[in-house]
Design an enzyme around this catalytic site. Sequence first.
Site, PDB file in Angstrom:
ATOM      1  N   GLU A  47     -26.919 -36.042   6.059  1.00 50.44           N
ATOM      2  CA  GLU A  47     -26.447 -34.801   6.946  1.00 50.44           C
ATOM      3  C   GLU A  47     -25.854 -35.103   8.146  1.00 50.44           C
ATOM      4  O   GLU A  47     -25.754 -36.282   8.691  1.00 50.44           O
ATOM      5  CB  GLU A  47     -27.942 -34.296   7.229  1.00 50.44           C
ATOM      6  CG  GLU A  47     -27.913 -33.026   8.249  1.00 50.44           C
ATOM      7  CD  GLU A  47     -29.158 -32.827   9.043  1.00 50.44           C
ATOM      8  OE1 GLU A  47     -30.081 -33.956   8.987  1.00 50.44           O
ATOM      9  OE2 GLU A  47     -29.437 -31.723   9.252  1.00 50.44           O
ATOM     10  N   ASN A 107     -24.752 -25.935   9.729  1.00 44.74           N
ATOM     11  CA  ASN A 107     -25.004 -27.411   9.227  1.00 44.74           C
ATOM     12  C   ASN A 107     -24.777 -27.356   7.878  1.00 44.74           C
ATOM     13  O   ASN A 107     -25.425 -26.728   7.167  1.00 44.74           O
ATOM     14  CB  ASN A 107     -26.451 -27.680   9.644  1.00 44.74           C
ATOM     15  CG  ASN A 107     -26.691 -29.152   9.582  1.00 44.74           C
ATOM     16  OD1 ASN A 107     -26.053 -29.539   8.690  1.00 44.74           O
ATOM     17  ND2 ASN A 107     -27.854 -29.656   9.952  1.00 44.74           N
ATOM     18  N   LYS A 124     -27.205 -25.415   5.492  1.00 44.58           N
ATOM     19  CA  LYS A 124     -28.417 -25.298   6.126  1.00 44.58           C
ATOM     20  C   LYS A 124     -29.343 -23.958   6.257  1.00 44.58           C
ATOM     21  O   LYS A 124     -28.926 -23.502   7.182  1.00 44.58           O
ATOM     22  CB  LYS A 124     -28.571 -26.444   6.989  1.00 44.58           C
ATOM     23  CG  LYS A 124     -30.241 -26.820   7.202  1.00 44.58           C
ATOM     24  CD  LYS A 124     -30.233 -28.057   8.367  1.00 44.58           C
ATOM     25  CE  LYS A 124     -31.696 -28.619   8.247  1.00 44.58           C
ATOM     26  NZ  LYS A 124     -31.690 -29.954   9.112  1.00 44.58           N
ATOM     27  N   GLU A 143     -31.419 -27.614  16.793  1.00 46.05           N
ATOM     28  CA  GLU A 143     -30.547 -27.160  15.561  1.00 46.05           C
ATOM     29  C   GLU A 143     -30.513 -25.677  15.872  1.00 46.05           C
ATOM     30  O   GLU A 143     -29.647 -25.052  15.380  1.00 46.05           O
ATOM     31  CB  GLU A 143     -31.064 -27.687  14.433  1.00 46.05           C
ATOM     32  CG  GLU A 143     -30.942 -29.153  13.761  1.00 46.05           C
ATOM     33  CD  GLU A 143     -31.087 -29.397  12.412  1.00 46.05           C
ATOM     34  OE1 GLU A 143     -30.492 -28.761  11.713  1.00 46.05           O
ATOM     35  OE2 GLU A 143     -31.847 -30.125  12.079  1.00 46.05           O
ATOM     36  N   CYS A 169     -31.638 -31.858   4.614  1.00 50.24           N
ATOM     37  CA  CYS A 169     -32.991 -32.406   5.391  1.00 50.24           C
ATOM     38  C   CYS A 169     -33.919 -31.548   5.553  1.00 50.24           C
ATOM     39  O   CYS A 169     -34.941 -31.557   4.719  1.00 50.24           O
ATOM     40  CB  CYS A 169     -32.423 -32.824   7.017  1.00 50.24           C
ATOM     41  SG  CYS A 169     -33.486 -33.777   7.925  1.00 50.24           S
ATOM     42  N   ASN A 194     -31.465 -36.490   8.660  1.00 51.52           N
ATOM     43  CA  ASN A 194     -31.586 -37.265   9.902  1.00 51.52           C
ATOM     44  C   ASN A 194     -33.082 -36.799  10.448  1.00 51.52           C
ATOM     45  O   ASN A 194     -33.191 -36.170  10.977  1.00 51.52           O
ATOM     46  CB  ASN A 194     -30.635 -36.433  11.163  1.00 51.52           C
ATOM     47  CG  ASN A 194     -29.046 -36.839  10.694  1.00 51.52           C
ATOM     48  OD1 ASN A 194     -28.633 -38.073  11.556  1.00 51.52           O
ATOM     49  ND2 ASN A 194     -28.480 -36.328   9.929  1.00 51.52           N
TER      50      ASN A 194
HETATM   51  N1  CDV Z   1     -32.644 -33.011  10.658  1.00 53.21           N
HETATM   52  C1  CDV Z   1     -33.752 -32.323  10.395  1.00 53.21           C
HETATM   53  O1  CDV Z   1     -33.740 -31.204   9.792  1.00 53.21           O
HETATM   54  N2  CDV Z   1     -34.792 -33.141  10.678  1.00 53.21           N
HETATM   55  C2  CDV Z   1     -36.064 -32.680  10.487  1.00 53.21           C
HETATM   56  C3  CDV Z   1     -36.930 -33.155  11.610  1.00 53.21           C
HETATM   57  C4  CDV Z   1     -36.816 -32.636  13.130  1.00 53.21           C
HETATM   58  C5  CDV Z   1     -38.511 -32.907  11.191  1.00 53.21           C
HETATM   59  C6  CDV Z   1     -36.877 -33.133   9.258  1.00 53.21           C
HETATM   60  O2  CDV Z   1     -37.190 -32.308   8.477  1.00 53.21           O
HETATM   61  O3  CDV Z   1     -36.357 -34.387   8.645  1.00 53.21           O
END
Ligand code: CDV
Length: 303
Positions: A47, A107, A124, A143, A169, A194
């Site tokens: 990501e 994103n 996203k 975000e 993510c 991430n």
């Molecule tokens: N980049 C993300 O979406 N990170 C989230 C953290 C913040 C919980 C994740 O679900 O990994």
Amino acid sequence: MSRIVTVGAAQMGAIQRAHSRREVVSRMVELMREAASHRCDLVVFPELTLTTFFPRWWMESQEEIDSFYEREMPSNETAPLFNESARLGIGFSLGYAELTPEGQRFNTAILVNKSAEIVGKYRKIHLPGHAGHEPWRAFQHLEKRYFEVGDLSWGVWNGLGGPMGMMICNDRRWPESYRVMGLQSVEMILLGYNTPRHNPPAPDHDNQLVMQAGAYQNGTWVVGVAKCGVEEGCEMIGGSSIIAPTGEVIGQALTQEDELVVARCDLDLTKSYKTTIFNFDMHRQPDQYRRIVEQRGAVSPQG
Ligand code: CDV
């Protein structure tokens, strides 16, 4: 005859704010070349690969904010990745911050075929964190300030050996993300993340189980790829994994740095799940699932 797709999970180590896109892209090209030397069909990047994970900062200068987004793809800076993809005949998926001509910010992840053509795009949908300034946190997760909720749902595309989809993510923690693709017969889901090791509100939440459950319950391969290491003082988890439709992890990164994990994935392994226990057409009961799409938050039982 089995349908083998050889995939490279291209985990990336930390990307600091001072690192230029040119430097990042040259690291990615190195990983792509390594993947090609292992005869990979495609390589999966994390990501928001091209810069440090900027939503950890509250920023007010529009110029500063804009510096983290891509207005075009490919651009001068990302062209080497596309050129190398075409030269080597290897596909890839890539996450980046997208600024559209209309001024929308997403994103985003793209799927690129072996001729370096963009064949799929995902924006996203599950944006974690908060939109307001919360300076008391060790690091913020903005975000919801820097991106709009994605407007493309979850697509599935052919062109790289079988039906493939993408999520990003936090999507991996939500069964709906997998199921929307499962209902389009997805056989491989590509996802970058991430994830701070100590997400302040819930430092103990598991990472890998969700991907294993999503793989098994939808009879699909899942390739989860981290950007990890200590980025601007924030430690992010690695553990990039390739997961079979059995729910088993068959390959996993060991470092917190740039590292390629390779697996030969037989897409036909998805079949026994999709035609028996998870034969959706035979066993799903969508009329009884209405609450899932009609209601957002949880309610308490009456009485
Ligand atoms: N980049 C993300 O979406 N990170 C989230 C953290 C913040 C919980 C994740 O679900 O990994």
